[in-house]
Design a protein around this motif. Structure first.
Motif, PDB file in Angstrom:
ATOM      1  N   LEU A  37       0.859  -1.187   0.000  1.00 49.81           N
ATOM      2  CA  LEU A  37       0.000   0.000   0.000  1.00 49.81           C
ATOM      3  C   LEU A  37       0.892   1.232   0.000  1.00 49.81           C
ATOM      4  N   VAL A  38       0.619   2.169  -0.894  1.00 53.79           N
ATOM      5  CA  VAL A  38       1.537   3.299  -1.065  1.00 53.79           C
ATOM      6  C   VAL A  38       0.798   4.632  -1.040  1.00 53.79           C
ATOM      7  N   ALA A  56       3.781   0.070 -15.943  1.00 51.33           N
ATOM      8  CA  ALA A  56       4.707  -0.220 -17.037  1.00 51.33           C
ATOM      9  C   ALA A  56       6.046  -0.750 -16.539  1.00 51.33           C
ATOM     10  N   LYS A  57       6.367  -0.455 -15.287  1.00 46.88           N
ATOM     11  CA  LYS A  57       7.704  -0.812 -14.765  1.00 46.88           C
ATOM     12  C   LYS A  57       7.671  -2.010 -13.810  1.00 46.88           C
ATOM     13  N   CYS A  58       6.499  -2.335 -13.275  1.00 44.56           N
ATOM     14  CA  CYS A  58       6.427  -3.330 -12.200  1.00 44.56           C
ATOM     15  C   CYS A  58       5.969  -4.691 -12.710  1.00 44.56           C
ATOM     16  N   LYS A  59       6.417  -5.730 -12.009  1.00 39.83           N
ATOM     17  CA  LYS A  59       5.914  -7.069 -12.288  1.00 39.83           C
ATOM     18  C   LYS A  59       4.617  -7.305 -11.520  1.00 39.83           C
ATOM     19  N   LEU A  60       4.444  -6.596 -10.434  1.00 40.46           N
ATOM     20  CA  LEU A  60       3.212  -6.708  -9.650  1.00 40.46           C
ATOM     21  C   LEU A  60       2.070  -5.986 -10.353  1.00 40.46           C
ATOM     22  N   ARG A  61       0.835  -6.364  -9.983  1.00 44.70           N
ATOM     23  CA  ARG A  61      -0.315  -5.610 -10.440  1.00 44.70           C
ATOM     24  C   ARG A  61      -0.303  -4.249  -9.749  1.00 44.70           C
ATOM     25  N   VAL A  62      -0.628  -3.199 -10.473  1.00 43.43           N
ATOM     26  CA  VAL A  62      -0.623  -1.856  -9.896  1.00 43.43           C
ATOM     27  C   VAL A  62      -2.007  -1.240 -10.049  1.00 43.43           C
ATOM     28  N   ALA A  63      -2.544  -0.704  -8.973  1.00 46.57           N
ATOM     29  CA  ALA A  63      -3.899  -0.149  -9.024  1.00 46.57           C
ATOM     30  C   ALA A  63      -3.996   1.083  -8.142  1.00 46.57           C
ATOM     31  N   GLU A  64      -5.064   1.857  -8.357  1.00 47.00           N
ATOM     32  CA  GLU A  64      -5.376   2.961  -7.468  1.00 47.00           C
ATOM     33  C   GLU A  64      -6.531   2.501  -6.589  1.00 47.00           C
ATOM     34  N   GLY A  65      -6.432   2.738  -5.293  1.00 43.86           N
ATOM     35  CA  GLY A  65      -7.444   2.243  -4.360  1.00 43.86           C
ATOM     36  C   GLY A  65      -8.807   2.858  -4.615  1.00 43.86           C
ATOM     37  N   GLU A  66      -9.846   2.006  -4.662  1.00 42.58           N
ATOM     38  CA  GLU A  66     -11.221   2.502  -4.678  1.00 42.58           C
ATOM     39  C   GLU A  66     -11.903   2.027  -3.411  1.00 42.58           C
ATOM     40  N   LYS A  68     -13.724   0.259  -0.651  1.00 45.75           N
ATOM     41  CA  LYS A  68     -14.080  -1.136  -0.345  1.00 45.75           C
ATOM     42  C   LYS A  68     -13.383  -2.175  -1.234  1.00 45.75           C
ATOM     43  N   ASP A  69     -12.371  -1.756  -1.991  1.00 48.10           N
ATOM     44  CA  ASP A  69     -11.578  -2.734  -2.737  1.00 48.10           C
ATOM     45  C   ASP A  69     -10.968  -3.739  -1.763  1.00 48.10           C
ATOM     46  N   PRO A  70     -11.024  -5.020  -2.107  1.00 50.74           N
ATOM     47  CA  PRO A  70     -10.295  -5.993  -1.295  1.00 50.74           C
ATOM     48  C   PRO A  70      -8.785  -5.768  -1.471  1.00 50.74           C
ATOM     49  N   ILE A  71      -8.041  -5.859  -0.380  1.00 44.66           N
ATOM     50  CA  ILE A  71      -6.591  -5.685  -0.457  1.00 44.66           C
ATOM     51  C   ILE A  71      -5.980  -7.030  -0.809  1.00 44.66           C
ATOM     52  N   ALA A  72      -5.304  -7.078  -1.965  1.00 47.09           N
ATOM     53  CA  ALA A  72      -4.866  -8.369  -2.488  1.00 47.09           C
ATOM     54  C   ALA A  72      -3.356  -8.509  -2.421  1.00 47.09           C
ATOM     55  N   PRO A  73      -2.874  -9.722  -2.162  1.00 48.25           N
ATOM     56  CA  PRO A  73      -1.436  -9.964  -2.195  1.00 48.25           C
ATOM     57  C   PRO A  73      -0.887  -9.728  -3.595  1.00 48.25           C
ATOM     58  N   GLY A  74       0.370  -9.332  -3.653  1.00 45.63           N
ATOM     59  CA  GLY A  74       0.982  -9.136  -4.958  1.00 45.63           C
ATOM     60  C   GLY A  74       0.414  -7.976  -5.728  1.00 45.63           C
ATOM     61  N   THR A  75      -0.183  -7.046  -5.041  1.00 46.42           N
ATOM     62  CA  THR A  75      -0.742  -5.869  -5.705  1.00 46.42           C
ATOM     63  C   THR A  75      -0.223  -4.607  -5.024  1.00 46.42           C
ATOM     64  N   VAL A  76       0.224  -3.669  -5.854  1.00 45.75           N
ATOM     65  CA  VAL A  76       0.584  -2.350  -5.348  1.00 45.75           C
ATOM     66  C   VAL A  76      -0.643  -1.462  -5.458  1.00 45.75           C
ATOM     67  N   THR A  77      -1.106  -0.937  -4.331  1.00 51.32           N
ATOM     68  CA  THR A  77      -2.274  -0.062  -4.348  1.00 51.32           C
ATOM     69  C   THR A  77      -1.860   1.347  -3.932  1.00 51.32           C
ATOM     70  N   PHE A  78      -2.006   2.291  -4.857  1.00 53.49           N
ATOM     71  CA  PHE A  78      -1.716   3.694  -4.550  1.00 53.49           C
ATOM     72  C   PHE A  78      -2.962   4.377  -3.999  1.00 53.49           C
ATOM     73  N   ALA A  79      -2.774   5.221  -2.990  1.00 51.03           N
ATOM     74  CA  ALA A  79      -3.885   6.053  -2.523  1.00 51.03           C
ATOM     75  C   ALA A  79      -4.273   7.009  -3.642  1.00 51.03           C
ATOM     76  N   PRO A  80      -5.576   7.160  -3.923  1.00 52.17           N
ATOM     77  CA  PRO A  80      -5.973   8.097  -4.986  1.00 52.17           C
ATOM     78  C   PRO A  80      -5.745   9.541  -4.555  1.00 52.17           C
ATOM     79  N   PRO A  81      -5.492  10.435  -5.511  1.00 55.36           N
ATOM     80  CA  PRO A  81      -5.275  11.829  -5.155  1.00 55.36           C
ATOM     81  C   PRO A  81      -6.508  12.431  -4.475  1.00 55.36           C
ATOM     82  N   ASP A  82      -6.274  13.229  -3.469  1.00 58.77           N
ATOM     83  CA  ASP A  82      -7.327  13.968  -2.775  1.00 58.77           C
ATOM     84  C   ASP A  82      -8.205  13.098  -1.857  1.00 58.77           C
TER      85      ASP A  82
END
Lengths: 191, 275
Positions: A37-38, A56-66, A68-82
């Motif tokens: 979580l980032v 584009a640079k990571c081997k992990l899945r990369v997403a922006e948190g929405e 109630k998204d489930p937090i998944a292993p092997g996933t980078v989740t960025f906090a959304p702006p604001d």
């Protein structure tokens, strides 16, 4: 390092964040077993380019948190702006638009404090480069919950104020270079 | 760990106490964010534990009122997330034009920023005269602020920028005058607005709305409470009516997902099924 207990990694970075994260996140393998979580401080009101950049640079899945998204292993989740991004005990993302912390929303403290509640000793908290004091209080919460605390060596940071503030509040944190932080995260992900 | 568990027990009991004593129901709020606000409120009260805070709030209604206001206050901007209002203007308004009369519900309107944004948009699109707005919130003070329509001048620059990006057709300054230390929005914008104290947690449906906008309100709810609120919206919408959510909210995990279709996906605008 208490590798067996690690359940999640939380990273906070501000000024100089992109360069620092580019030396850490792409190093993690596709089968990395922990959620990452980032929070990166960004100017509000702009669409975040972080997901595109890091996907584009990571081997992990990369997403922006929405919400109630489930937090998944092997996933980078960025906090959304604001938005603040928080972790619920059941392993889902909560968002909030509560007031900014140290002029920042998302705030590192908010992520770390909620993640410390949710994961306890299973959390690895990492404070990277930055020019303010966000993350210091949160890192203390990680330590108090029994988690692993890591701070980028201020001497190697693009902006040293944030890692210095974190170390001033959380003296037991490990002080590591970026390269060693990447290695440490790989290690806590070992079975 | 033991310490954490005690705190969670205390929080449950505190929320139960607030509900029984003051009828504010936070028991199904998302734990992480309500916990954070409760901690801030506890710090302001100078108390060490949530048990002490429960004692204080049960016996001191004035302190409780301050804490309840703090727990329910939200801040927004005019035309926040301009893309949302642009999509409303370009994609939703053409549908709304086909109705002779319109009902619009701004659910969780806080201090009225969203309401004023819609009132201005509807005026510019020529829909104002046929529309009745319902603006609801659980925070009485916020509703009063919304009904006054006065915002601090230092917020106007951001409002103006949003308004332009949202496709505003005039100048935002056409809608307010400066005075009382702020920007006073024209009271004619609120002539067709019903302000009302309404809780998505405990209160019932409105009827036959063509549009409901409820943004960044349900992020504070847990999953079951979100389901209740979305069910309320489904039952309050006319067939083919629209539901707008916050930019990071969605109906993917909702029990009522099948009642809606994505209308403008990237702006989180949904349409209630016509069937």
């Amino acid at each position: 390092m208490i590798a067996a207990e690690a359940r999640a990694v939380a990273i906070g970075a501000s000024a100089g964040a992109i360069q620092a994260l580019l030396q850490i996140l792409p190093v993690l393998p596709a089968d990395y077993p922990l959620p990452v979580l980032v929070v990166v401080h960004l100017p509000p009101g702009r669409r975040s380019e972080l997901v595109t950049l890091f996907a584009a640079k990571c081997k992990l899945r990369v997403a922006e948190g929405e919400d109630k998204d489930p937090i998944a292993p092997g996933t980078v989740t960025f906090a959304p702006p604001d938005y603040h991004m928080l972790v619920e005990a059941g392993g889902t993302v909560s968002l909030s638009r509560d007031e900014a912390v140290f002029f920042s929303r998302p705030s590192i403290d908010v992520l770390f404090e909620s993640a410390a509640d949710a994961y306890g000793p299973g959390l690895v908290g990492v404070v990277l480069t930055g020019a303010n004091e966000d993350g210091a209080r949160g890192l203390v919460a990680v330590a108090e919950a029994g988690g692993v605390t890591i701070v980028q060596d201020p001497a190697t940071a693009y902006a040293r104020a944030m890692p210095e503030a974190a170390l001033a509040k959380c003296r037991q944190a490990q002080v590591l270079s970026i390269k060693d932080i990447a290695a440490a995260l790989l290690e806590v992900g070992q079975p | 760990m033991e310490e954490e568990k005690i705190e969670d027990i205390e929080i449950r009991l505190l929320l139960e106490a607030l509900y029984r004593r003051y009828h504010y129901d936070f028991r199904n709020y998302a734990q992480a964010s309500i916990k954070r606000r409760l901690r801030q409120a506890r710090e302001r009260l100078g108390l060490r534990t949530f048990s002490a805070m429960q004692d204080k709030l049960l016996h001191d209604p004035a302190a409780a009122a301050r804490v309840l206001r703090f727990l329910t206050v939200q801040v927004s901007d005019l035309f926040r997330d301009p893309g949302y209002f642009r999509a409303m203007r370009e994609k939703v308004v053409p549908h709304l034009r086909t109705y002779p009369s319109l009902k619009v519900w701004i659910a969780g309107c806080s201090a009225g920023e969203e309401l004023h944004s819609f009132a201005i948009l509807f005026r510019e699109e020529g829909l104002e005269d046929r529309t009745l707005f319902y603006a609801t919130d659980i925070n009485q003070e916020a509703l009063e602020t919304a009904a006054r329509g006065i915002y601090p001048l230092e917020r106007i620059a951001a409002f103006t920028q949003n308004y332009r990006q949202a496709g505003g057709k005039a100048s935002l300054s056409d809608y307010y005058t400066t005075g009382y230390g702020g920007a006073v929005f024209d009271k004619s914008l609120r002539e067709r607005v019903v302000f009302s104290d309404h809780s998505l947690v405990t209160d019932a449906v409105f009827s036959e709305m063509q549009l409901i906008s409820c943004r960044n309100v349900m992020i504070y709810f847990d999953k079951p409470l979100q389901d209740r609120a979305v069910g309320l919206f489904r039952d309050s919408l006319a067939r083919g009516g629209f539901l707008g959510l916050g930019s990071k909210e969605n109906l993917r995990f909702s029990a009522h997902a099948s009642a809606f279709t994505e209308f403008v996906r990237e702006e989180k605008i949904y349409q209630r099924g016509k069937g």
